[in-house]
Structure formats: structure tokens, C-alpha cells
Design a protein around this motif. Structure first.
Motif, PDB file in Angstrom:
ATOM      1  N   LEU A  75     -11.127 -17.691  41.331  1.00 62.51           N
ATOM      2  CA  LEU A  75     -12.145 -17.974  40.407  1.00 62.51           C
ATOM      3  C   LEU A  75     -13.358 -18.505  41.151  1.00 62.51           C
ATOM      4  O   LEU A  75     -14.567 -18.197  40.741  1.00 62.51           O
ATOM      5  N   ASN A  76     -13.007 -19.090  42.260  1.00 63.13           N
ATOM      6  CA  ASN A  76     -14.294 -19.848  42.928  1.00 63.13           C
ATOM      7  C   ASN A  76     -13.612 -20.370  44.357  1.00 63.13           C
ATOM      8  O   ASN A  76     -12.415 -20.752  44.527  1.00 63.13           O
ATOM      9  N   GLU A  77     -14.595 -20.141  45.480  1.00 64.41           N
ATOM     10  CA  GLU A  77     -13.919 -20.809  46.761  1.00 64.41           C
ATOM     11  C   GLU A  77     -15.387 -21.166  47.502  1.00 64.41           C
ATOM     12  O   GLU A  77     -16.502 -20.412  47.300  1.00 64.41           O
ATOM     13  N   GLN A  78     -15.461 -22.447  47.976  1.00 63.42           N
ATOM     14  CA  GLN A  78     -16.520 -23.161  48.397  1.00 63.42           C
ATOM     15  C   GLN A  78     -16.146 -23.771  49.360  1.00 63.42           C
ATOM     16  O   GLN A  78     -15.352 -24.438  49.707  1.00 63.42           O
ATOM     17  N   THR A  79     -17.385 -23.868  50.500  1.00 64.24           N
ATOM     18  CA  THR A  79     -17.137 -24.723  51.459  1.00 64.24           C
ATOM     19  C   THR A  79     -17.817 -26.103  51.298  1.00 64.24           C
ATOM     20  O   THR A  79     -19.112 -25.974  50.888  1.00 64.24           O
ATOM     21  N   VAL A  80     -16.999 -27.025  51.084  1.00 61.38           N
ATOM     22  CA  VAL A  80     -17.527 -28.468  50.550  1.00 61.38           C
ATOM     23  C   VAL A  80     -18.378 -29.220  51.664  1.00 61.38           C
ATOM     24  O   VAL A  80     -19.256 -29.859  51.617  1.00 61.38           O
ATOM     25  N   PHE A  81     -17.467 -29.163  52.888  1.00 61.90           N
ATOM     26  CA  PHE A  81     -18.045 -29.959  54.145  1.00 61.90           C
ATOM     27  C   PHE A  81     -17.874 -29.121  55.243  1.00 61.90           C
ATOM     28  O   PHE A  81     -17.169 -28.046  55.437  1.00 61.90           O
ATOM     29  N   THR A  82     -18.604 -29.445  56.209  1.00 60.81           N
ATOM     30  CA  THR A  82     -18.388 -28.815  57.694  1.00 60.81           C
ATOM     31  C   THR A  82     -18.504 -30.117  58.726  1.00 60.81           C
ATOM     32  O   THR A  82     -19.010 -31.199  58.511  1.00 60.81           O
ATOM     33  N   ALA A  83     -17.972 -29.759  59.997  1.00 62.41           N
ATOM     34  CA  ALA A  83     -17.962 -30.557  60.977  1.00 62.41           C
ATOM     35  C   ALA A  83     -18.303 -29.983  62.225  1.00 62.41           C
ATOM     36  O   ALA A  83     -17.469 -28.918  62.650  1.00 62.41           O
ATOM     37  N   GLU A  84     -19.224 -30.443  63.008  1.00 61.29           N
ATOM     38  CA  GLU A  84     -19.542 -29.881  64.240  1.00 61.29           C
ATOM     39  C   GLU A  84     -18.646 -30.094  65.427  1.00 61.29           C
ATOM     40  O   GLU A  84     -18.157 -29.352  66.243  1.00 61.29           O
ATOM     41  N   ASP A  85     -17.986 -31.487  65.524  1.00 58.07           N
ATOM     42  CA  ASP A  85     -17.418 -31.790  66.443  1.00 58.07           C
ATOM     43  C   ASP A  85     -16.090 -32.921  65.799  1.00 58.07           C
ATOM     44  O   ASP A  85     -16.162 -33.948  65.812  1.00 58.07           O
ATOM     45  N   PRO A  86     -14.966 -32.069  64.950  1.00 58.81           N
ATOM     46  CA  PRO A  86     -13.968 -32.687  64.473  1.00 58.81           C
ATOM     47  C   PRO A  86     -13.088 -33.575  65.199  1.00 58.81           C
ATOM     48  O   PRO A  86     -12.781 -33.203  66.286  1.00 58.81           O
ATOM     49  N   GLN A  87     -12.578 -34.739  64.681  1.00 61.29           N
ATOM     50  CA  GLN A  87     -11.564 -35.369  65.205  1.00 61.29           C
ATOM     51  C   GLN A  87     -10.256 -34.665  65.650  1.00 61.29           C
ATOM     52  O   GLN A  87     -10.198 -33.730  64.831  1.00 61.29           O
ATOM     53  N   ARG A  88      -9.667 -34.948  66.807  1.00 61.87           N
ATOM     54  CA  ARG A  88      -8.390 -34.237  66.843  1.00 61.87           C
ATOM     55  C   ARG A  88      -7.423 -34.589  65.757  1.00 61.87           C
ATOM     56  O   ARG A  88      -7.216 -35.748  65.375  1.00 61.87           O
ATOM     57  N   ILE A  89      -6.206 -33.944  65.534  1.00 58.42           N
ATOM     58  CA  ILE A  89      -5.365 -34.119  64.628  1.00 58.42           C
ATOM     59  C   ILE A  89      -3.674 -33.823  65.305  1.00 58.42           C
ATOM     60  O   ILE A  89      -3.815 -33.001  66.414  1.00 58.42           O
ATOM     61  N   HIS A  90      -2.856 -34.378  64.711  1.00 59.16           N
ATOM     62  CA  HIS A  90      -1.408 -34.360  65.084  1.00 59.16           C
ATOM     63  C   HIS A  90      -1.343 -32.515  64.911  1.00 59.16           C
ATOM     64  O   HIS A  90      -1.705 -31.924  64.029  1.00 59.16           O
ATOM     65  N   GLY A  91      -0.495 -31.967  65.824  1.00 60.47           N
ATOM     66  CA  GLY A  91      -0.211 -30.594  65.858  1.00 60.47           C
ATOM     67  C   GLY A  91       0.455 -29.931  64.525  1.00 60.47           C
ATOM     68  O   GLY A  91       0.457 -28.970  64.173  1.00 60.47           O
ATOM     69  N   THR A  92       1.228 -31.055  63.802  1.00 58.78           N
ATOM     70  CA  THR A  92       1.870 -30.708  62.603  1.00 58.78           C
ATOM     71  C   THR A  92       1.204 -31.186  61.483  1.00 58.78           C
ATOM     72  O   THR A  92       1.648 -30.577  60.291  1.00 58.78           O
ATOM     73  N   ASN A  93       0.008 -31.596  61.472  1.00 53.09           N
ATOM     74  CA  ASN A  93      -0.832 -31.911  60.349  1.00 53.09           C
ATOM     75  C   ASN A  93      -1.814 -30.771  60.304  1.00 53.09           C
ATOM     76  O   ASN A  93      -2.120 -29.685  60.822  1.00 53.09           O
ATOM     77  N   SER A  94      -2.710 -30.823  59.262  1.00 55.11           N
ATOM     78  CA  SER A  94      -3.924 -29.994  58.749  1.00 55.11           C
ATOM     79  C   SER A  94      -5.002 -30.786  58.369  1.00 55.11           C
ATOM     80  O   SER A  94      -5.000 -32.013  58.470  1.00 55.11           O
ATOM     81  N   TYR A  95      -6.117 -30.264  58.594  1.00 55.64           N
ATOM     82  CA  TYR A  95      -7.585 -30.997  58.341  1.00 55.64           C
ATOM     83  C   TYR A  95      -7.671 -30.994  56.630  1.00 55.64           C
ATOM     84  O   TYR A  95      -8.432 -31.494  56.117  1.00 55.64           O
ATOM     85  N   ALA A  96      -6.776 -30.460  55.903  1.00 56.53           N
ATOM     86  CA  ALA A  96      -6.801 -30.235  54.529  1.00 56.53           C
ATOM     87  C   ALA A  96      -5.175 -30.719  53.877  1.00 56.53           C
ATOM     88  O   ALA A  96      -4.838 -30.046  53.126  1.00 56.53           O
ATOM     89  N   THR A  97      -4.868 -31.715  54.108  1.00 59.03           N
ATOM     90  CA  THR A  97      -3.374 -32.408  53.774  1.00 59.03           C
ATOM     91  C   THR A  97      -3.513 -33.141  52.816  1.00 59.03           C
ATOM     92  O   THR A  97      -2.586 -33.149  51.652  1.00 59.03           O
ATOM     93  N   PRO A  98      -4.625 -34.004  52.380  1.00 61.74           N
ATOM     94  CA  PRO A  98      -4.581 -34.757  51.138  1.00 61.74           C
ATOM     95  C   PRO A  98      -4.502 -33.891  49.917  1.00 61.74           C
ATOM     96  O   PRO A  98      -5.583 -32.958  49.740  1.00 61.74           O
ATOM     97  N   THR A  99      -3.922 -34.240  48.885  1.00 62.13           N
ATOM     98  CA  THR A  99      -3.788 -33.371  47.652  1.00 62.13           C
ATOM     99  C   THR A  99      -4.882 -33.870  46.957  1.00 62.13           C
ATOM    100  O   THR A  99      -5.325 -35.064  46.747  1.00 62.13           O
ATOM    101  N   PRO A 100      -5.706 -32.769  46.220  1.00 64.54           N
ATOM    102  CA  PRO A 100      -6.750 -33.268  45.182  1.00 64.54           C
ATOM    103  C   PRO A 100      -6.307 -34.070  43.866  1.00 64.54           C
ATOM    104  O   PRO A 100      -4.844 -34.183  43.619  1.00 64.54           O
ATOM    105  N   CYS A 101      -7.033 -34.595  43.052  1.00 68.70           N
ATOM    106  CA  CYS A 101      -6.604 -34.855  41.803  1.00 68.70           C
ATOM    107  C   CYS A 101      -7.537 -34.164  40.996  1.00 68.70           C
ATOM    108  O   CYS A 101      -8.935 -34.177  41.037  1.00 68.70           O
ATOM    109  N   ILE A 102      -7.368 -34.183  39.490  1.00 70.07           N
ATOM    110  CA  ILE A 102      -7.922 -33.393  38.613  1.00 70.07           C
ATOM    111  C   ILE A 102      -7.858 -34.127  37.135  1.00 70.07           C
ATOM    112  O   ILE A 102      -6.970 -34.704  36.963  1.00 70.07           O
ATOM    113  N   GLU A 103      -8.894 -33.941  36.511  1.00 71.10           N
ATOM    114  CA  GLU A 103      -8.855 -34.280  34.972  1.00 71.10           C
ATOM    115  C   GLU A 103      -9.842 -32.988  34.244  1.00 71.10           C
ATOM    116  O   GLU A 103     -10.530 -32.376  34.876  1.00 71.10           O
ATOM    117  N   ASN A 104      -9.780 -33.567  32.958  1.00 66.41           N
ATOM    118  CA  ASN A 104     -10.968 -32.425  32.294  1.00 66.41           C
ATOM    119  C   ASN A 104     -12.213 -32.610  32.583  1.00 66.41           C
ATOM    120  O   ASN A 104     -13.229 -33.475  32.662  1.00 66.41           O
TER     121      ASN A 104
END
Length: 424
Positions: A101-130
Motif C-alpha cells: 500500500l505504501n513504501e517510503q524513505t523516512v530517513f537517509t544517512a551519508e556516513d552511517p555508524q557501523r553495526i555488528h554483522g548479525t544486526n541490521s539498520y532496521a532492527t527496532p520493531t515499530p509500534c502502532i495505534e489507530n
């Protein structure tokens, strides 16, 4: 005539109860469910599936993310990001059809921090309400999106955090607040935002006199908090690195602390029958992370309650990443390397142990009378809760899985490395 009016009123009441129950079964608003306790509010759940069997729909998900889906009404939301961390996405799918239904780029980063190889840059789960969904990518940004027209209502990218291994703490909603944890290697903190505007309501930085003497690597935390009511007071339970904090959720004031160790707490706290259950993160031996501990705490104290309010402690193959689930007084936890332990939640006494196949990141979920354990390779073992190990079924999706399964109605959503599935 009066009887007919009473019968009509009763029918209306029953209909409203039915609609309310159906609505609850259709929503999954946070990490590990709408109550954040790992319990799905469903009567039945799928027992048999594969990448070709009992698939209602399967859709690709752009980018990479280990966050779990959230559901409200007929919308499914997930977050994702470019593997290199240069762009951060929010995606919305139709629950019935899987249509994007929708896909959008919410943020961008030119020089992002490094992460652990087993992690991702989108690991936190969102939360939702009406009407609103809240997406969080750690220090890379937090935003609120209108779920009706998909417009960004507000966004924040001014909350710094050196995650070191990448973001993982999920946001939670409490009344008019969105609470996020940004606990990195320097000045770790928790902040409550006005969910309508994104403005800061309160911010609590971990005490410098305790955290500054620690090496920076030992200050970081990736846990998701919960809110519990203790003697009429709502407390935010936050098991950070080195110690657990109980905050007055309305003000951020620290009510009590419990000290346990050092580094990288991930597993979410639990609350059951008046006790708080927290994971220590790594316990160090000879300067190296060796094991984790599970604690049961009486949450009625004030100040430092480390010695006075510990109810029990267990340390034999306690998971670092997956969060346990409690069903009918028994705690079920799966170690990252596959050992399932069943404990008496009130005493910490061991009931049984059983080793499952593979390694685990996803937390177990209780749904339709069974507990679902899904390993990193997508192999799921379904277990009947009780005082002995009772395997019900096994299923294999043949894809990497780190997100928790989501149960709505009589179906299951599963987010894999590349796809989003709906099973029946």
C-alpha cells in the motif's frame, strides 16, 4: 414490549463485545504483541506450513531489517533499511492480500555508524495505534506516520547515540507518550516523547557516577522496556547495561535500581503475578562475556534493591537475545544456541530442559494453546506448554528469521530476511 427492548439491547451489547474481541485479534501493536508479553490473543493458530504449503500470500520486502511486523486493522507495517545504512524505509501491506500500500524513505544517512554483522539498520520493531504508526531506527531517526494518508506527522533525528553494534531497542506507547531507549557507549539515556508532536517530555540519563567509570563498551544496551503497575504506580522497567532501572513513567524519576552485571542487555523484561523478571546481559569471567542470568525481582522497593528484593536468580543457559514467555506460571526460555528451559516462574526451580535444532534470535510466542520457537534458519518447533516437553509440530521456511511470528485472527505473519509471509 419491554422484553423486546431488553432483548434488542442485549443483542447490541453482545455484538459490540464480539466486534471488540475480533478487533483485538486483528491487532498486534508492539514487539511481542499488543501486551508485550509474548501472548497472542487468538483461539487458533497455524500448525503446519512451508514456503509452499498453507501460504495465503508471500511478498518481497525491500532492503534488510530484523524488525517484527505490527498490525492494526487491515494494515501490516514493517521497517527496513539499505544494508549499508544509507536509507531507512517504512512499508505498509494489506493484511488480506499482501498488496504493498505504501513504501517510503523516512530517513537517509551519508556516513552511517557501523553495526555488528548479525544486526541490521532496521532492527527496532515499530509500534502502532489507530491512525498512527511510530517507526524508530535508533540514532538515525524516529518518526510518526499517518496510517490513513501515509504522510509523516513528525520526525526526530536529533537524538544521538553511539550504538556501536547498531540499533535494536523498540519504542513503546504509554498514554500520550512514545518511549525510546538510546543506550550506547556514551551517556546512555531513555526519553519520553509527546506522541502527537515528537517533542521531549522527559529524558533520563544513566547516572554518570556509575556509568562513567565503566569502559564505553560495557555501557550499551538493546532492550525494549515495559510498563507495570505496582501499588497503583506505573513503573517503566528498563533493564539497561550493568543495572535495571524502574522509572516513574510519568516523570522519568528513578524509583529503584537493581545491579547485576555489565554489557549488552537485549532480552525484554517480563511481569507476572506481582514479580518483574529481567535479564542481566553478559556476566564477565576473566574479562570476557561468559553467560547471562535471569532474575526475579519484587518491584515494590525504593532505592538500591539489589540485596533486598531479589526473589530468585537462575544462570544455566539463560538466553541473551530471545525473551522468555510465561504461560500458567511456567517460564519458557530458549537459549541463543537452542536449549529450552522451563522454570517455575515464582520460585525459579527448573521443571525441564530440551535442546532444539539450531540457533535462536526470535523470542518464543504463545498462540492458540502452543508455544512457537523459530530458529535463525526458519525452522519452527511448536511445543505444548506443561510440566514436560511435548512437541506438537515442526515446520521449515528455509529462510533466515530473526523477527517474532505475529498472530492475527487464525493466521500467522512471518517476516524473513527477504519476504513477508501470511500463513493459514
Amino acid at each position: 414490549m419491554m422484553t423486546n427492548k431488553i432483548n434488542f439491547s442485549a443483542l447490541i451489547f453482545l455484538f459490540m463485545v464480539f466486534v471488540s474481541c475480533q478487533s483485538e485479534q486483528q491487532n498486534w501493536t508492539h514487539f511481542r504483541g499488543s501486551n508485550m508479553d509474548g501472548h497472542a490473543n487468538v483461539e487458533t493458530a497455524p500448525l503446519h506450513w512451508s514456503d509452499t504449503e498453507n501460504v495465503v500470500w508471500e511478498v518481497p520486502v525491500n532492503g534488510l531489517g530484523w524488525s517484527s511486523p505490527v498490525v492494526y486493522g487491515n494494515q501490516v507495517w514493517v521497517t527496513s533499511a539499505e544494508k549499508e545504512g544509507t536509507a531507512f524505509y517504512a512499508l505498509c501491506f494489506d493484511l488480506e492480500t499482501g498488496k504493498l500500500l505504501n513504501e517510503q524513505t523516512v530517513f537517509t544517512a551519508e556516513d552511517p555508524q557501523r553495526i555488528h554483522g548479525t544486526n541490521s539498520y532496521a532492527t527496532p520493531t515499530p509500534c502502532i495505534e489507530n491512525g498512527r504508526v511510530y517507526v524508530h531506527y535508533g540514532s538515525f531517526g524516529t518518526a510518526c506516520i499517518n496510517t490513513k494518508n501515509f504522510e509523516v506527522i513528525w520526525q526526530r533525528n536529533d537524538m544521538p547515540c553511539d550504538h556501536m553494534q547498531g540499533p535494536a531497542s523498540s519504542p513503546i506507547l504509554y498514554k500520550d507518550m512514545l518511549i525510546v531507549h538510546l543506550e550506547g557507549t556514551e551517556d546512555p539515556y531513555v526519553v519520553a516523547l509527546d506522541k502527537k508532536t515528537g517533542e521531549t517530555i522527559w529524558k533520563s540519563v544513566r547516572p554518570k557516577e556509575i556509568y562513567d567509570p565503566l569502559e564505553p563498551v560495557y555501557r550499551k544496551s538493546y532492550q525494549t522496556p515495559i510498563v507495570v503497575n505496582v501499588d497503583g504506580q506505573d513503573l517503566l522497567i528498563s533493564n539497561s547495561a550493568f543495572m535495571c532501572f524502574a522509572h516513574d513513567v510519568n516523570t522519568g524519576e528513578v524509583v529503584w535500581t537493581f545491579e547485576y552485571g555489565y554489557d549488552s542487555t537485549v532480552s525484554q523484561p517480563l511481569f507476572y503475578n506481582g514479580l518483574v523478571f529481567v535479564n542481566s546481559g553478559w556476566i564477565f569471567l576473566d574479562g570476557r562475556p561468559s553467560f547471562t542470568r535471569q532474575f526475579a525481582i519484587d518491584p515494590t522497593g525504593e532505592g538500591d534493591v539489589t540485596e533486598s528484593h531479589q526473589v530468585w536468580m537462575y544462570e544455566d543457559e539463560v538466553p541473551q537475545i530471545p525473551t522468555p514467555v510465561i504461560v500458567d506460571g511456567l517460564m519458557y526460555m530458549v537459549h541463543d544456541r537452542g536449549m529450552v528451559t522451563c522454570l517455575d516462574a515464582m520460585t525459579g526451580e527448573e521443571v525441564w530442559k530440551e535442546r532444539l535444532k539450531g540457533n535462536f534470535n526470535a523470542s518464543p510466542i504463545y498462540a492458540g494453546g502452543n508455544i512457537y520457537f523459530i530458529n535463525v534458519k526458519g525452522y519452527c518447533t511448536i511445543v505444548k506448554p506443561g510440566d514436560s516437553f511435548n512437541k506438537v509440530a515442526e515446520n521449515d521456511i528455509n529462510e533466515t528469521v530473526k523477527a517474532v511470528p505475529v498472530f492475527v485472527g487464525d493466521k500467522m505473519l512471518l517476516r524473513t530476511q527477504k519476504h513477508l509471509f501470511l500463513f493459514k
